[in-house]
Design a protein around this motif. Structure first.
Motif, mmCIF file in Angstrom:
data_model
loop_
_atom_site.group_PDB
_atom_site.id
_atom_site.type_symbol
_atom_site.label_atom_id
_atom_site.label_comp_id
_atom_site.label_asym_id
_atom_site.label_seq_id
_atom_site.Cartn_x
_atom_site.Cartn_y
_atom_site.Cartn_z
ATOM 1 N N LEU A 169 -7.479 11.138 -1.801
ATOM 2 C CA LEU A 169 -7.020 11.794 -0.586
ATOM 3 C C LEU A 169 -7.573 13.205 -0.515
ATOM 4 O O LEU A 169 -7.634 13.906 -1.523
ATOM 5 N N ASP B 64 -4.480 15.328 3.746
ATOM 6 C CA ASP B 64 -3.799 14.040 3.667
ATOM 7 C C ASP B 64 -2.838 13.991 2.486
ATOM 8 O O ASP B 64 -1.737 13.454 2.595
ATOM 9 N N VAL C 113 -6.598 6.451 2.561
ATOM 10 C CA VAL C 113 -5.744 6.246 3.723
ATOM 11 C C VAL C 113 -6.178 4.909 4.327
ATOM 12 O O VAL C 113 -7.349 4.706 4.623
ATOM 13 N N ARG D 59 -3.987 5.296 10.027
ATOM 14 C CA ARG D 59 -3.476 6.554 10.553
ATOM 15 C C ARG D 59 -2.628 6.280 11.779
ATOM 16 O O ARG D 59 -2.974 5.462 12.626
ATOM 17 N N PRO E 44 -1.645 10.182 8.047
ATOM 18 C CA PRO E 44 -1.639 8.879 7.379
ATOM 19 C C PRO E 44 -0.305 8.183 7.642
ATOM 20 O O PRO E 44 0.743 8.827 7.676
#
Length: 174
Positions: free
Chosen positions: A12, A16, A34, A37, A43
């Motif tokens: 990440l 995030d 992720v 989204r 996320p």
């Protein structure tokens, strides 16, 4: 613009990682990427490694992070939706076959990363419905038409993102 990977959360970027930690109320574990989204940009689902950092098996490939969606799914669970869904599996062969395919797809994706040597996937698949959070996460990551109970739960909760982001977070920019 993509931020550099967080030194504490491989897989990440810093933004995030901060968002997921705020959503979960703790640092995430074994995150690979992720996987989905939310329309608000944060996320909502992360893909996790089949094993935690210490080697412990972690069969949940897709982990729901959006706290608002998690709360709405928790309400459905409290209303007994999982029991109703499980009962329908025994009565509807087409639904049971679709759920079996979702289970097989889940295992294939996870095993392509690291096989745990087990046919256990997540959320009770393929014989029962145990966790709507897992099914919704799988449906969001894989897209519509893969996990019938994930699709159903998401349709029932509606536009969970409409009120805006579930968390606000800031972190120092390196």
């Amino acid at each position: 613009m993509t931020s550099p990977e967080s030194p504490t959360t491989p897989g990440l970027g810093a933004d995030d990682a901060a968002a997921v930690a705020a959503q979960l109320g703790r640092p995430p574990r074994a995150v690979r990427a992720v996987a989905h989204r939310c329309p608000c940009g944060l996320p909502s689902v992360v893909q996790t490694a089949p094993r935690l950092e210490d080697g412990t098996p972690f069969p949940t490939l897709y982990y729901l992070t959006c706290s608002r969606l998690a709360a709405r799914l928790g309400t459905l669970e409290a209303e007994g939706r999982m029991r109703e869904m499980t009962e329908r599996l025994a009565q509807d062969p087409e639904l049971a076959a679709a759920y079996q395919r979702a289970h097989e797809a889940y295992l294939a994706e996870r095993d392509a990363i690291d096989s745990l040597g087990t046919n256990v996937s997540a959320g009770g698949m393929p014989g029962r419905v145990k966790c709507l959070h897992v099914h919704a996460a799988h449906a969001l990551a894989a897209g519509p038409g893969v996990n019938p109970f994930g699709d159903e739960a998401l349709a029932e909760v509606g536009e969970w993102w409409a009120a805006g982001p579930c968390v606000t977070c800031t972190h120092p920019t390196p």
